[in-house]
Scaffold this active site. Structure first.
Site, PDB file in Angstrom:
ATOM      1  CD  GLU A  64       0.709  -3.920   9.817  1.00 42.85           C
ATOM      2  OE1 GLU A  64      -0.158  -3.505  10.591  1.00 42.85           O
ATOM      3  OE2 GLU A  64       0.593  -3.892   8.569  1.00 42.85           O
ATOM      4  CG  ASP A  81      -2.398 -12.628   4.899  1.00 42.33           C
ATOM      5  OD1 ASP A  81      -3.179 -11.997   5.650  1.00 42.33           O
ATOM      6  OD2 ASP A  81      -2.755 -13.181   3.844  1.00 42.33           O
ATOM      7  N   GLY A  82      -2.282 -11.814   8.392  1.00 43.61           N
ATOM      8  CA  GLY A  82      -3.071 -12.278   9.527  1.00 43.61           C
ATOM      9  C   GLY A  82      -3.942 -13.474   9.194  1.00 43.61           C
ATOM     10  CD  GLN A 128      -0.969  -0.694   3.683  1.00 47.60           C
ATOM     11  OE1 GLN A 128      -2.194  -0.689   3.639  1.00 47.60           O
ATOM     12  NE2 GLN A 128      -0.294  -1.214   4.709  1.00 47.60           N
ATOM     13  CG  ASP A 162      -6.013  -1.788  14.991  1.00 49.12           C
ATOM     14  OD1 ASP A 162      -6.597  -1.104  14.133  1.00 49.12           O
ATOM     15  OD2 ASP A 162      -5.167  -1.319  15.779  1.00 49.12           O
ATOM     16  CB  SER A 163      -8.355  -4.918   9.670  1.00 49.31           C
ATOM     17  OG  SER A 163      -9.733  -4.587   9.689  1.00 49.31           O
ATOM     18  CB  THR A 164      -6.961  -1.173   6.299  1.00 51.02           C
ATOM     19  OG1 THR A 164      -6.789  -2.469   5.706  1.00 51.02           O
ATOM     20  CG2 THR A 164      -5.612  -0.653   6.745  1.00 51.02           C
ATOM     21  CG  ASP A 165     -11.865   1.230   5.662  1.00 53.19           C
ATOM     22  OD1 ASP A 165     -12.362   1.090   6.792  1.00 53.19           O
ATOM     23  OD2 ASP A 165     -11.478   2.327   5.218  1.00 53.19           O
TER      24      ASP A 165
END
Lengths: 287, 287
Positions: free
Chosen positions: B106, B137-138, B31, B155-158
Protein backbone atom coordinates in the site's frame (compact mmCIF):
# COMPACT_ATOMS: atom_id res chain seq x y z
CA UNK A 1 -27.58 28.27 -14.70
CA UNK A 2 -27.83 24.90 -12.95
CA UNK A 3 -31.00 22.80 -12.90
CA UNK A 4 -30.88 19.52 -11.02
CA UNK A 5 -33.50 16.81 -10.68
CA UNK A 6 -33.06 14.89 -7.44
CA UNK A 7 -34.63 11.60 -6.43
CA UNK A 8 -34.45 10.61 -2.78
CA UNK A 9 -33.64 6.89 -2.80
CA UNK A 10 -34.12 6.98 0.94
CA UNK A 11 -34.30 9.93 3.32
CA UNK A 12 -30.52 9.69 3.46
CA UNK A 13 -29.42 8.99 -0.13
CA UNK A 14 -30.04 11.08 -3.23
CA UNK A 15 -29.32 10.72 -6.91
CA UNK A 16 -29.17 14.04 -8.77
CA UNK A 17 -29.20 14.51 -12.52
CA UNK A 18 -28.37 17.73 -14.33
CA UNK A 19 -31.35 18.89 -16.36
CA UNK A 20 -31.19 20.87 -19.57
CA UNK A 21 -34.87 21.73 -19.64
CA UNK A 22 -38.33 20.56 -18.70
CA UNK A 23 -40.82 19.68 -21.44
CA UNK A 24 -43.89 18.80 -19.46
CA UNK A 25 -45.24 18.82 -15.95
CA UNK A 26 -48.78 17.54 -15.68
CA UNK A 27 -50.97 16.42 -12.83
CA UNK A 28 -53.16 13.61 -14.15
CA UNK A 29 -56.04 12.01 -12.32
CA UNK A 30 -53.53 9.54 -10.86
CA UNK A 31 -50.11 11.11 -10.54
CA UNK A 32 -47.76 13.92 -11.40
CA UNK A 33 -45.90 13.31 -14.67
CA UNK A 34 -42.74 15.22 -15.63
CA UNK A 35 -40.58 15.03 -18.74
CA UNK A 36 -37.07 16.48 -18.86
CA UNK A 37 -34.03 16.57 -21.07
CA UNK A 38 -30.92 15.67 -19.11
CA UNK A 39 -27.30 16.07 -20.09
CA UNK A 40 -26.15 12.56 -19.13
CA UNK A 41 -29.27 10.44 -19.63
CA UNK A 42 -31.09 12.18 -22.49
CA UNK A 43 -34.87 12.38 -22.22
CA UNK A 44 -36.30 11.25 -18.87
CA UNK A 45 -39.80 10.74 -17.48
CA UNK A 46 -40.71 10.78 -13.79
CA UNK A 47 -43.98 9.75 -12.10
CA UNK A 48 -44.71 11.38 -8.75
CA UNK A 49 -41.06 12.49 -8.77
CA UNK A 50 -39.65 8.97 -9.18
CA UNK A 51 -37.51 8.25 -12.20
CA UNK A 52 -39.22 5.77 -14.52
CA UNK A 53 -37.47 6.01 -17.87
CA UNK A 54 -34.22 7.48 -19.12
CA UNK A 55 -33.19 7.41 -22.75
CA UNK A 56 -29.72 6.18 -21.77
CA UNK A 57 -30.58 3.07 -19.76
CA UNK A 58 -34.25 2.19 -20.41
CA UNK A 59 -33.18 -0.60 -22.76
CA UNK A 60 -31.83 -2.63 -19.84
CA UNK A 61 -35.16 -2.75 -18.05
CA UNK A 62 -37.25 -3.29 -21.17
CA UNK A 63 -35.04 -5.99 -22.66
CA UNK A 64 -34.84 -7.90 -19.40
CA UNK A 65 -38.57 -7.79 -18.66
CA UNK A 66 -39.37 -9.05 -22.19
CA UNK A 67 -36.71 -11.36 -23.62
CA UNK A 68 -36.35 -13.59 -20.56
CA UNK A 69 -39.91 -14.98 -20.87
CA UNK A 70 -39.92 -14.83 -24.69
CA UNK A 71 -36.73 -16.92 -24.97
CA UNK A 72 -38.20 -19.45 -22.54
CA UNK A 73 -41.34 -20.24 -24.54
CA UNK A 74 -41.29 -19.64 -28.33
CA UNK A 75 -45.03 -20.34 -28.52
CA UNK A 76 -46.11 -17.18 -26.78
CA UNK A 77 -48.84 -15.68 -28.99
CA UNK A 78 -51.02 -13.56 -26.75
CA UNK A 79 -49.53 -11.16 -24.24
CA UNK A 80 -51.01 -8.93 -21.56
CA UNK A 81 -48.91 -5.97 -20.45
CA UNK A 82 -49.98 -4.09 -17.35
CA UNK A 83 -48.69 -0.57 -16.84
CA UNK A 84 -45.89 0.10 -19.32
CA UNK A 85 -47.34 3.41 -20.51
CA UNK A 86 -43.98 4.58 -21.87
CA UNK A 87 -44.20 1.84 -24.51
CA UNK A 88 -40.75 0.32 -24.01
CA UNK A 89 -42.02 -3.15 -23.15
CA UNK A 90 -44.41 -3.16 -26.10
CA UNK A 91 -41.56 -2.05 -28.37
CA UNK A 92 -39.52 -5.11 -27.36
CA UNK A 93 -42.53 -7.46 -27.72
CA UNK A 94 -43.26 -6.13 -31.23
CA UNK A 95 -39.88 -7.42 -32.38
CA UNK A 96 -41.32 -10.96 -32.30
CA UNK A 97 -43.27 -11.82 -35.47
CA UNK A 98 -44.62 -14.85 -33.59
CA UNK A 99 -46.66 -12.69 -31.21
CA UNK A 100 -50.21 -12.24 -32.47
CA UNK A 101 -51.81 -9.98 -29.89
CA UNK A 102 -50.59 -7.55 -27.23
CA UNK A 103 -53.14 -6.13 -24.82
CA UNK A 104 -51.76 -3.24 -22.83
CA UNK A 105 -53.64 -2.04 -19.76
CA UNK A 106 -52.45 1.34 -18.54
CA UNK A 107 -54.42 3.21 -15.92
CA UNK A 108 -53.18 6.65 -16.95
CA UNK A 109 -53.90 7.74 -20.52
CA UNK A 110 -51.79 10.86 -20.05
CA UNK A 111 -48.62 8.79 -19.59
CA UNK A 112 -49.18 7.27 -23.02
CA UNK A 113 -49.91 10.64 -24.63
CA UNK A 114 -46.80 12.21 -23.16
CA UNK A 115 -44.68 9.19 -24.10
CA UNK A 116 -45.90 9.41 -27.70
CA UNK A 117 -45.01 13.08 -27.78
CA UNK A 118 -41.71 13.11 -25.88
CA UNK A 119 -40.36 9.55 -25.70
CA UNK A 120 -40.48 8.26 -29.29
CA UNK A 121 -37.61 5.87 -28.47
CA UNK A 122 -39.92 3.85 -26.20
CA UNK A 123 -43.37 4.71 -27.62
CA UNK A 124 -42.44 3.81 -31.21
CA UNK A 125 -44.47 0.60 -31.46
CA UNK A 126 -47.66 1.58 -29.67
CA UNK A 127 -49.43 1.90 -33.04
CA UNK A 128 -48.49 -1.63 -34.14
CA UNK A 129 -51.73 -3.29 -35.32
CA UNK A 130 -51.25 -6.14 -32.82
CA UNK A 131 -51.36 -3.70 -29.91
CA UNK A 132 -54.63 -2.89 -28.13
CA UNK A 133 -54.50 -0.32 -25.39
CA UNK A 134 -57.04 -0.31 -22.56
CA UNK A 135 -57.04 2.67 -20.23
CA UNK A 136 -58.15 0.80 -17.15
CA UNK A 137 -56.98 -0.34 -13.76
CA UNK A 138 -54.94 -3.51 -14.30
CA UNK A 139 -56.26 -5.01 -11.07
CA UNK A 140 -59.84 -4.78 -12.39
CA UNK A 141 -58.94 -5.88 -15.92
CA UNK A 142 -57.50 -9.25 -14.89
CA UNK A 143 -60.48 -10.06 -12.65
CA UNK A 144 -62.65 -10.96 -15.61
CA UNK A 145 -60.06 -12.85 -17.68
CA UNK A 146 -59.61 -16.61 -17.66
CA UNK A 147 -57.13 -18.93 -19.41
CA UNK A 148 -56.35 -16.37 -22.07
CA UNK A 149 -52.76 -15.12 -22.05
CA UNK A 150 -49.50 -16.97 -22.60
CA UNK A 151 -47.57 -14.19 -20.93
CA UNK A 152 -48.42 -11.40 -18.50
CA UNK A 153 -45.84 -8.68 -17.94
CA UNK A 154 -46.43 -6.42 -14.95
CA UNK A 155 -44.46 -3.30 -15.77
CA UNK A 156 -45.69 -1.29 -12.83
CA UNK A 157 -44.51 1.63 -10.76
CA UNK A 158 -43.40 1.02 -7.18
CA UNK A 159 -46.09 -0.22 -4.77
CA UNK A 160 -46.23 3.10 -2.94
CA UNK A 161 -48.91 4.92 -4.96
CA UNK A 162 -51.03 4.17 -7.99
CA UNK A 163 -49.19 0.86 -8.57
CA UNK A 164 -50.10 -0.54 -5.16
CA UNK A 165 -52.92 -2.82 -6.36
CA UNK A 166 -50.47 -4.57 -8.70
CA UNK A 167 -48.60 -6.01 -5.72
CA UNK A 168 -51.61 -7.60 -3.96
CA UNK A 169 -52.46 -11.25 -3.42
CA UNK A 170 -55.73 -10.77 -5.25
CA UNK A 171 -53.92 -9.44 -8.31
CA UNK A 172 -51.41 -12.30 -8.50
CA UNK A 173 -54.19 -14.84 -8.05
CA UNK A 174 -56.12 -13.30 -10.93
CA UNK A 175 -52.99 -13.31 -13.07
CA UNK A 176 -52.66 -17.04 -12.44
CA UNK A 177 -56.25 -17.53 -13.56
CA UNK A 178 -55.80 -15.29 -16.61
CA UNK A 179 -52.85 -17.34 -17.85
CA UNK A 180 -53.05 -20.44 -20.04
CA UNK A 181 -51.50 -23.72 -18.94
CA UNK A 182 -48.26 -22.55 -20.57
CA UNK A 183 -48.51 -19.20 -18.80
CA UNK A 184 -45.64 -17.08 -17.56
CA UNK A 185 -45.89 -14.04 -15.29
CA UNK A 186 -43.02 -11.56 -15.22
CA UNK A 187 -43.08 -8.52 -12.96
CA UNK A 188 -40.81 -5.70 -11.96
CA UNK A 189 -39.82 -6.88 -8.53
CA UNK A 190 -38.14 -3.97 -6.74
CA UNK A 191 -34.78 -4.37 -5.04
CA UNK A 192 -33.23 -5.53 -1.78
CA UNK A 193 -30.63 -2.91 -0.90
CA UNK A 194 -32.81 -0.25 0.73
CA UNK A 195 -35.32 -1.36 3.35
CA UNK A 196 -38.54 0.05 1.89
CA UNK A 197 -37.88 -1.56 -1.49
CA UNK A 198 -36.74 -4.77 0.14
CA UNK A 199 -39.97 -5.12 2.10
CA UNK A 200 -42.00 -4.62 -1.07
CA UNK A 201 -39.89 -7.22 -2.83
CA UNK A 202 -40.32 -9.79 -0.07
CA UNK A 203 -44.09 -9.30 0.09
CA UNK A 204 -44.40 -9.66 -3.69
CA UNK A 205 -42.30 -12.83 -3.76
CA UNK A 206 -44.18 -14.45 -0.93
CA UNK A 207 -47.55 -13.71 -2.59
CA UNK A 208 -46.50 -14.92 -6.05
CA UNK A 209 -45.05 -18.11 -4.56
CA UNK A 210 -48.46 -18.79 -3.04
CA UNK A 211 -49.95 -19.31 -6.52
CA UNK A 212 -47.21 -20.43 -8.90
CA UNK A 213 -45.27 -23.71 -8.70
CA UNK A 214 -42.25 -21.98 -10.23
CA UNK A 215 -41.39 -18.56 -8.77
CA UNK A 216 -37.88 -17.22 -9.24
CA UNK A 217 -36.17 -13.87 -9.20
CA UNK A 218 -33.62 -12.52 -11.67
CA UNK A 219 -31.51 -9.40 -11.65
CA UNK A 220 -30.20 -6.60 -13.83
CA UNK A 221 -27.94 -3.57 -13.42
CA UNK A 222 -30.10 -0.49 -13.94
CA UNK A 223 -27.95 2.52 -13.02
CA UNK A 224 -30.77 5.04 -12.56
CA UNK A 225 -32.92 2.89 -10.25
CA UNK A 226 -32.27 2.97 -6.49
CA UNK A 227 -29.04 1.07 -5.74
CA UNK A 228 -28.65 0.14 -9.42
CA UNK A 229 -29.47 -3.47 -8.58
CA UNK A 230 -32.96 -4.29 -9.83
CA UNK A 231 -34.98 -7.48 -9.68
CA UNK A 232 -37.65 -9.11 -11.80
CA UNK A 233 -39.95 -11.95 -10.85
CA UNK A 234 -40.40 -14.96 -13.13
CA UNK A 235 -43.37 -17.15 -12.22
CA UNK A 236 -44.93 -19.88 -14.30
CA UNK A 237 -47.15 -22.91 -14.29
CA UNK A 238 -44.55 -25.18 -15.87
CA UNK A 239 -41.66 -23.42 -17.56
CA UNK A 240 -38.31 -23.09 -15.84
CA UNK A 241 -36.49 -20.13 -17.38
CA UNK A 242 -33.04 -21.72 -17.19
CA UNK A 243 -33.89 -25.35 -18.00
CA UNK A 244 -36.30 -24.40 -20.79
CA UNK A 245 -34.29 -21.59 -22.36
CA UNK A 246 -34.50 -21.93 -26.16
CA UNK A 247 -31.14 -20.35 -26.87
CA UNK A 248 -30.75 -21.56 -30.45
CA UNK A 249 -34.26 -20.51 -31.37
CA UNK A 250 -33.81 -17.08 -29.81
CA UNK A 251 -30.40 -16.47 -31.37
CA UNK A 252 -31.84 -17.54 -34.74
CA UNK A 253 -34.34 -14.68 -34.57
CA UNK A 254 -31.53 -12.15 -35.03
CA UNK A 255 -33.01 -9.68 -32.54
CA UNK A 256 -30.29 -7.13 -31.83
CA UNK A 257 -30.14 -6.33 -28.12
CA UNK A 258 -27.91 -4.00 -26.13
CA UNK A 259 -28.06 -5.81 -22.76
CA UNK A 260 -29.81 -9.21 -23.01
CA UNK A 261 -28.13 -12.27 -24.45
CA UNK A 262 -28.75 -15.98 -23.93
CA UNK A 263 -25.63 -16.42 -21.78
CA UNK A 264 -26.79 -13.60 -19.52
CA UNK A 265 -30.23 -15.27 -19.51
CA UNK A 266 -28.79 -18.11 -17.44
CA UNK A 267 -26.44 -15.84 -15.48
CA UNK A 268 -29.08 -13.39 -14.27
CA UNK A 269 -30.81 -16.10 -12.22
CA UNK A 270 -27.59 -16.62 -10.24
CA UNK A 271 -28.45 -14.28 -7.39
CA UNK A 272 -26.14 -13.17 -4.60
CA UNK A 273 -26.64 -14.28 -1.00
CA UNK A 274 -28.11 -10.93 0.04
CA UNK A 275 -31.02 -11.44 -2.39
CA UNK A 276 -31.27 -15.18 -1.74
CA UNK A 277 -31.55 -14.53 2.01
CA UNK A 278 -34.27 -11.91 1.51
CA UNK A 279 -36.25 -14.41 -0.57
CA UNK A 280 -35.82 -17.11 2.07
CA UNK A 281 -36.99 -14.72 4.75
CA UNK A 282 -40.11 -13.95 2.75
CA UNK A 283 -40.78 -17.68 2.34
CA UNK A 284 -40.34 -18.26 6.08
CA UNK A 285 -42.65 -15.36 6.93
CA UNK A 286 -45.33 -16.92 4.76
CA UNK A 287 -45.26 -20.31 6.42
CA UNK B 1 -28.74 20.47 10.59
CA UNK B 2 -28.08 18.72 7.28
CA UNK B 3 -24.64 17.49 6.23
CA UNK B 4 -24.36 15.83 2.84
CA UNK B 5 -21.38 14.19 1.18
CA UNK B 6 -21.67 14.34 -2.60
CA UNK B 7 -19.68 12.45 -5.20
CA UNK B 8 -19.88 13.63 -8.79
CA UNK B 9 -20.12 10.45 -10.85
CA UNK B 10 -19.83 12.66 -13.90
CA UNK B 11 -20.21 16.45 -14.24
CA UNK B 12 -23.92 15.76 -14.65
CA UNK B 13 -24.72 13.02 -12.11
CA UNK B 14 -24.28 13.13 -8.35
CA UNK B 15 -24.77 10.68 -5.52
CA UNK B 16 -25.32 12.33 -2.15
CA UNK B 17 -25.20 10.65 1.24
CA UNK B 18 -26.41 12.15 4.49
CA UNK B 19 -23.56 12.44 6.96
CA UNK B 20 -23.86 12.25 10.70
CA UNK B 21 -20.34 13.46 11.41
CA UNK B 22 -16.80 13.54 10.14
CA UNK B 23 -14.09 11.68 12.05
CA UNK B 24 -11.00 12.49 10.05
CA UNK B 25 -9.84 14.65 7.20
CA UNK B 26 -6.16 14.30 6.43
CA UNK B 27 -3.97 15.29 3.53
CA UNK B 28 -1.34 12.58 3.16
CA UNK B 29 1.67 12.72 0.89
CA UNK B 30 -0.51 11.14 -1.81
CA UNK B 31 -4.14 12.08 -1.36
CA UNK B 32 -6.83 13.55 0.82
CA UNK B 33 -8.43 10.98 3.13
CA UNK B 34 -11.80 11.52 4.83
CA UNK B 35 -13.75 9.33 7.22
CA UNK B 36 -17.43 9.92 7.96
CA UNK B 37 -20.34 8.31 9.71
CA UNK B 38 -23.37 8.20 7.44
CA UNK B 39 -26.96 7.45 8.31
CA UNK B 40 -27.63 4.93 5.52
CA UNK B 41 -24.20 3.39 4.90
CA UNK B 42 -22.53 3.49 8.32
CA UNK B 43 -18.84 4.36 8.38
CA UNK B 44 -17.42 5.51 5.03
CA UNK B 45 -13.94 6.39 3.74
CA UNK B 46 -13.23 8.60 0.76
CA UNK B 47 -9.92 9.18 -1.07
CA UNK B 48 -9.60 12.49 -2.92
CA UNK B 49 -13.34 12.85 -2.45
CA UNK B 50 -14.21 9.53 -4.13
CA UNK B 51 -16.08 6.95 -2.12
CA UNK B 52 -13.91 3.88 -1.48
CA UNK B 53 -15.52 1.95 1.36
CA UNK B 54 -18.89 1.98 3.07
CA UNK B 55 -19.74 -0.24 5.99
CA UNK B 56 -23.03 -1.23 4.33
CA UNK B 57 -21.81 -2.52 0.98
CA UNK B 58 -18.02 -3.05 1.21
CA UNK B 59 -18.55 -6.80 1.55
CA UNK B 60 -19.72 -7.06 -2.05
CA UNK B 61 -16.49 -5.67 -3.45
CA UNK B 62 -14.20 -7.52 -1.07
CA UNK B 63 -15.91 -10.88 -1.43
CA UNK B 64 -15.97 -10.68 -5.21
CA UNK B 65 -12.34 -9.63 -5.60
CA UNK B 66 -11.19 -12.48 -3.32
CA UNK B 67 -13.41 -15.56 -3.53
CA UNK B 68 -13.58 -15.75 -7.33
CA UNK B 69 -9.84 -16.54 -7.68
CA UNK B 70 -9.68 -18.53 -4.42
CA UNK B 71 -12.51 -20.87 -5.49
CA UNK B 72 -10.79 -21.37 -8.84
CA UNK B 73 -7.48 -22.66 -7.47
CA UNK B 74 -7.45 -24.26 -4.00
CA UNK B 75 -3.63 -24.40 -4.07
CA UNK B 76 -3.10 -20.67 -3.71
CA UNK B 77 -0.53 -20.26 -0.92
CA UNK B 78 1.20 -16.95 -1.51
CA UNK B 79 -0.75 -13.82 -2.33
CA UNK B 80 0.26 -10.29 -3.25
CA UNK B 81 -2.30 -7.57 -2.63
CA UNK B 82 -1.67 -4.15 -4.10
CA UNK B 83 -3.50 -1.18 -2.64
CA UNK B 84 -6.26 -2.42 -0.34
CA UNK B 85 -5.27 -0.16 2.54
CA UNK B 86 -8.68 -0.45 4.19
CA UNK B 87 -7.94 -4.13 4.86
CA UNK B 88 -11.14 -5.61 3.45
CA UNK B 89 -9.42 -7.79 0.86
CA UNK B 90 -6.91 -9.08 3.44
CA UNK B 91 -9.81 -9.86 5.79
CA UNK B 92 -11.40 -12.11 3.16
CA UNK B 93 -8.06 -13.77 2.31
CA UNK B 94 -7.38 -14.52 5.97
CA UNK B 95 -10.47 -16.72 6.07
CA UNK B 96 -8.52 -19.37 4.10
CA UNK B 97 -6.32 -21.52 6.37
CA UNK B 98 -4.62 -22.77 3.18
CA UNK B 99 -3.04 -19.37 2.49
CA UNK B 100 0.48 -19.17 3.94
CA UNK B 101 1.59 -15.64 3.12
CA UNK B 102 -0.10 -12.38 2.21
CA UNK B 103 2.09 -9.49 1.12
CA UNK B 104 0.20 -6.22 0.99
CA UNK B 105 1.74 -3.26 -0.80
CA UNK B 106 0.00 0.00 0.00
CA UNK B 107 1.55 3.28 -1.05
CA UNK B 108 -0.15 5.33 1.65
CA UNK B 109 0.56 4.35 5.25
CA UNK B 110 -2.01 6.86 6.49
CA UNK B 111 -4.85 4.94 4.82
CA UNK B 112 -3.92 1.87 6.85
CA UNK B 113 -3.62 3.85 10.09
CA UNK B 114 -6.99 5.49 9.60
CA UNK B 115 -8.59 2.18 8.61
CA UNK B 116 -7.25 0.55 11.79
CA UNK B 117 -8.67 3.39 13.84
CA UNK B 118 -12.02 3.96 12.13
CA UNK B 119 -12.83 0.94 9.94
CA UNK B 120 -12.37 -2.07 12.23
CA UNK B 121 -14.88 -4.01 10.10
CA UNK B 122 -12.40 -4.06 7.18
CA UNK B 123 -9.06 -3.64 9.00
CA UNK B 124 -9.68 -6.49 11.44
CA UNK B 125 -7.18 -8.96 9.94
CA UNK B 126 -4.26 -6.68 9.16
CA UNK B 127 -2.41 -8.02 12.22
CA UNK B 128 -2.76 -11.66 11.13
CA UNK B 129 0.75 -13.20 11.34
CA UNK B 130 0.59 -14.22 7.67
CA UNK B 131 0.19 -10.57 6.60
CA UNK B 132 3.24 -8.44 5.72
CA UNK B 133 2.58 -4.83 4.87
CA UNK B 134 4.97 -2.89 2.63
CA UNK B 135 4.42 0.83 2.35
CA UNK B 136 5.63 1.19 -1.19
CA UNK B 137 4.52 1.97 -4.70
CA UNK B 138 2.99 -1.24 -6.10
CA UNK B 139 4.37 -0.49 -9.55
CA UNK B 140 7.91 -0.50 -8.16
CA UNK B 141 7.36 -3.48 -5.89
CA UNK B 142 6.40 -5.88 -8.68
CA UNK B 143 9.35 -4.86 -10.86
CA UNK B 144 11.78 -6.91 -8.78
CA UNK B 145 9.60 -9.99 -8.23
CA UNK B 146 9.71 -13.12 -10.36
CA UNK B 147 7.70 -16.35 -10.31
CA UNK B 148 6.67 -15.86 -6.70
CA UNK B 149 2.93 -15.36 -6.19
CA UNK B 150 0.01 -17.68 -6.91
CA UNK B 151 -2.39 -14.76 -6.85
CA UNK B 152 -2.07 -11.00 -7.27
CA UNK B 153 -5.05 -8.86 -6.35
CA UNK B 154 -4.96 -5.26 -7.55
CA UNK B 155 -7.31 -3.45 -5.23
CA UNK B 156 -6.55 0.01 -6.50
CA UNK B 157 -8.23 3.38 -6.65
CA UNK B 158 -9.40 4.67 -10.03
CA UNK B 159 -6.68 5.39 -12.61
CA UNK B 160 -7.11 9.17 -12.26
CA UNK B 161 -4.67 9.93 -9.46
CA UNK B 162 -2.32 7.97 -7.25
CA UNK B 163 -3.61 4.66 -8.70
CA UNK B 164 -2.65 5.53 -12.27
CA UNK B 165 0.52 3.42 -12.41
CA UNK B 166 -1.52 0.33 -11.53
CA UNK B 167 -3.29 0.51 -14.90
CA UNK B 168 -0.16 0.64 -17.10
CA UNK B 169 1.21 -1.92 -19.55
CA UNK B 170 4.45 -2.06 -17.60
CA UNK B 171 2.60 -2.93 -14.42
CA UNK B 172 0.54 -5.75 -15.95
CA UNK B 173 3.68 -7.17 -17.61
CA UNK B 174 5.47 -7.20 -14.26
CA UNK B 175 2.47 -8.87 -12.64
CA UNK B 176 2.68 -11.62 -15.25
CA UNK B 177 6.35 -12.09 -14.43
CA UNK B 178 5.73 -12.03 -10.66
CA UNK B 179 3.17 -14.83 -10.90
CA UNK B 180 3.92 -18.55 -10.79
CA UNK B 181 2.84 -20.87 -13.60
CA UNK B 182 -0.48 -21.30 -11.75
CA UNK B 183 -0.78 -17.56 -11.35
CA UNK B 184 -4.01 -15.56 -11.33
CA UNK B 185 -4.32 -11.76 -11.52
CA UNK B 186 -7.53 -10.13 -10.34
CA UNK B 187 -8.03 -6.38 -10.52
CA UNK B 188 -10.76 -3.85 -9.89
CA UNK B 189 -11.69 -3.07 -13.45
CA UNK B 190 -13.87 0.04 -13.38
CA UNK B 191 -17.21 0.16 -15.16
CA UNK B 192 -18.73 0.79 -18.61
CA UNK B 193 -21.71 3.03 -18.00
CA UNK B 194 -20.03 6.44 -17.78
CA UNK B 195 -17.51 7.36 -20.46
CA UNK B 196 -14.47 8.18 -18.33
CA UNK B 197 -14.73 4.89 -16.44
CA UNK B 198 -15.46 2.99 -19.62
CA UNK B 199 -12.31 4.28 -21.31
CA UNK B 200 -10.22 3.24 -18.30
CA UNK B 201 -11.85 -0.18 -18.38
CA UNK B 202 -11.15 -0.68 -22.08
CA UNK B 203 -7.52 0.37 -21.77
CA UNK B 204 -6.98 -1.97 -18.81
CA UNK B 205 -8.57 -4.93 -20.59
CA UNK B 206 -6.60 -4.41 -23.77
CA UNK B 207 -3.31 -4.21 -21.83
CA UNK B 208 -4.01 -7.28 -19.67
CA UNK B 209 -5.03 -9.28 -22.73
CA UNK B 210 -1.62 -8.49 -24.22
CA UNK B 211 0.07 -10.60 -21.55
CA UNK B 212 -2.36 -13.25 -20.31
CA UNK B 213 -3.79 -16.12 -22.39
CA UNK B 214 -6.96 -16.01 -20.30
CA UNK B 215 -8.38 -12.53 -19.65
CA UNK B 216 -12.03 -12.22 -18.68
CA UNK B 217 -14.22 -9.71 -16.93
CA UNK B 218 -16.83 -10.35 -14.25
CA UNK B 219 -19.40 -8.11 -12.63
CA UNK B 220 -21.00 -7.21 -9.33
CA UNK B 221 -23.69 -4.85 -8.10
CA UNK B 222 -22.02 -2.29 -5.85
CA UNK B 223 -24.63 0.36 -5.04
CA UNK B 224 -22.24 3.11 -3.90
CA UNK B 225 -19.88 2.95 -6.91
CA UNK B 226 -20.72 5.00 -10.02
CA UNK B 227 -23.66 3.38 -11.86
CA UNK B 228 -23.73 0.52 -9.32
CA UNK B 229 -22.43 -1.86 -11.98
CA UNK B 230 -18.81 -2.69 -11.25
CA UNK B 231 -16.34 -4.92 -13.05
CA UNK B 232 -13.37 -7.03 -12.07
CA UNK B 233 -10.70 -8.48 -14.33
CA UNK B 234 -9.71 -12.15 -14.07
CA UNK B 235 -6.47 -12.98 -15.91
CA UNK B 236 -4.44 -16.13 -15.63
CA UNK B 237 -1.80 -18.27 -17.21
CA UNK B 238 -3.95 -21.40 -17.29
CA UNK B 239 -7.00 -21.33 -15.02
CA UNK B 240 -10.43 -20.62 -16.44
CA UNK B 241 -12.61 -19.33 -13.59
CA UNK B 242 -15.78 -21.04 -14.79
CA UNK B 243 -14.36 -24.32 -16.11
CA UNK B 244 -12.00 -24.74 -13.14
CA UNK B 245 -14.32 -23.61 -10.36
CA UNK B 246 -13.89 -25.97 -7.39
CA UNK B 247 -17.43 -25.57 -6.07
CA UNK B 248 -17.46 -28.61 -3.79
CA UNK B 249 -14.10 -27.72 -2.29
CA UNK B 250 -15.13 -24.12 -1.69
CA UNK B 251 -18.52 -25.00 -0.21
CA UNK B 252 -16.78 -27.52 2.05
CA UNK B 253 -14.76 -24.72 3.63
CA UNK B 254 -17.88 -23.30 5.26
CA UNK B 255 -16.91 -19.68 4.65
CA UNK B 256 -20.00 -17.61 5.34
CA UNK B 257 -20.45 -14.92 2.69
CA UNK B 258 -23.09 -12.25 2.23
CA UNK B 259 -22.83 -11.85 -1.57
CA UNK B 260 -20.59 -14.50 -3.17
CA UNK B 261 -21.71 -18.06 -3.75
CA UNK B 262 -20.56 -20.71 -6.20
CA UNK B 263 -23.67 -20.36 -8.38
CA UNK B 264 -23.07 -16.62 -8.63
CA UNK B 265 -19.42 -17.47 -9.41
CA UNK B 266 -20.51 -18.84 -12.79
CA UNK B 267 -23.26 -16.26 -13.27
CA UNK B 268 -21.07 -13.19 -12.78
CA UNK B 269 -19.05 -14.01 -15.91
CA UNK B 270 -22.24 -13.81 -17.99
CA UNK B 271 -21.88 -10.20 -19.02
CA UNK B 272 -24.45 -8.08 -20.83
CA UNK B 273 -23.95 -6.92 -24.41
CA UNK B 274 -23.06 -3.38 -23.34
CA UNK B 275 -19.99 -4.71 -21.47
CA UNK B 276 -19.20 -7.38 -24.08
CA UNK B 277 -19.21 -4.74 -26.82
CA UNK B 278 -16.89 -2.45 -24.83
CA UNK B 279 -14.46 -5.36 -24.40
CA UNK B 280 -14.61 -6.17 -28.11
CA UNK B 281 -13.93 -2.54 -28.95
CA UNK B 282 -10.87 -2.56 -26.73
CA UNK B 283 -9.65 -5.73 -28.43
CA UNK B 284 -10.18 -4.21 -31.87
CA UNK B 285 -8.37 -1.00 -30.89
CA UNK B 286 -5.40 -3.09 -29.85
CA UNK B 287 -5.06 -4.94 -33.12
Amino acid sequence: MDIWYTENHTDNVRLSIRIDRQFASVQSEFQRIDVFDSVEFGRIMTLDGLLMVTEKDEYIYHEMITHIPMATNPNIKKVLVIGAGDGGTVRELCRYPSIEQIDMVEIDELVVHLAKEYLPFTACSLDDPRVHIYYQDGLRFVRKVENEYDLIIVDSTDPFGVGEGLFTKEFYGNCYKALTEDGILVNQHESTFYTSYSNAMKRAHSRIKGFFPIALVYQAHIPTYPSGHWLFGFASKKYDPVRDLQADWWNGLGIKTRYYNTILHRGCFAIPNNVRDALRESERDKR
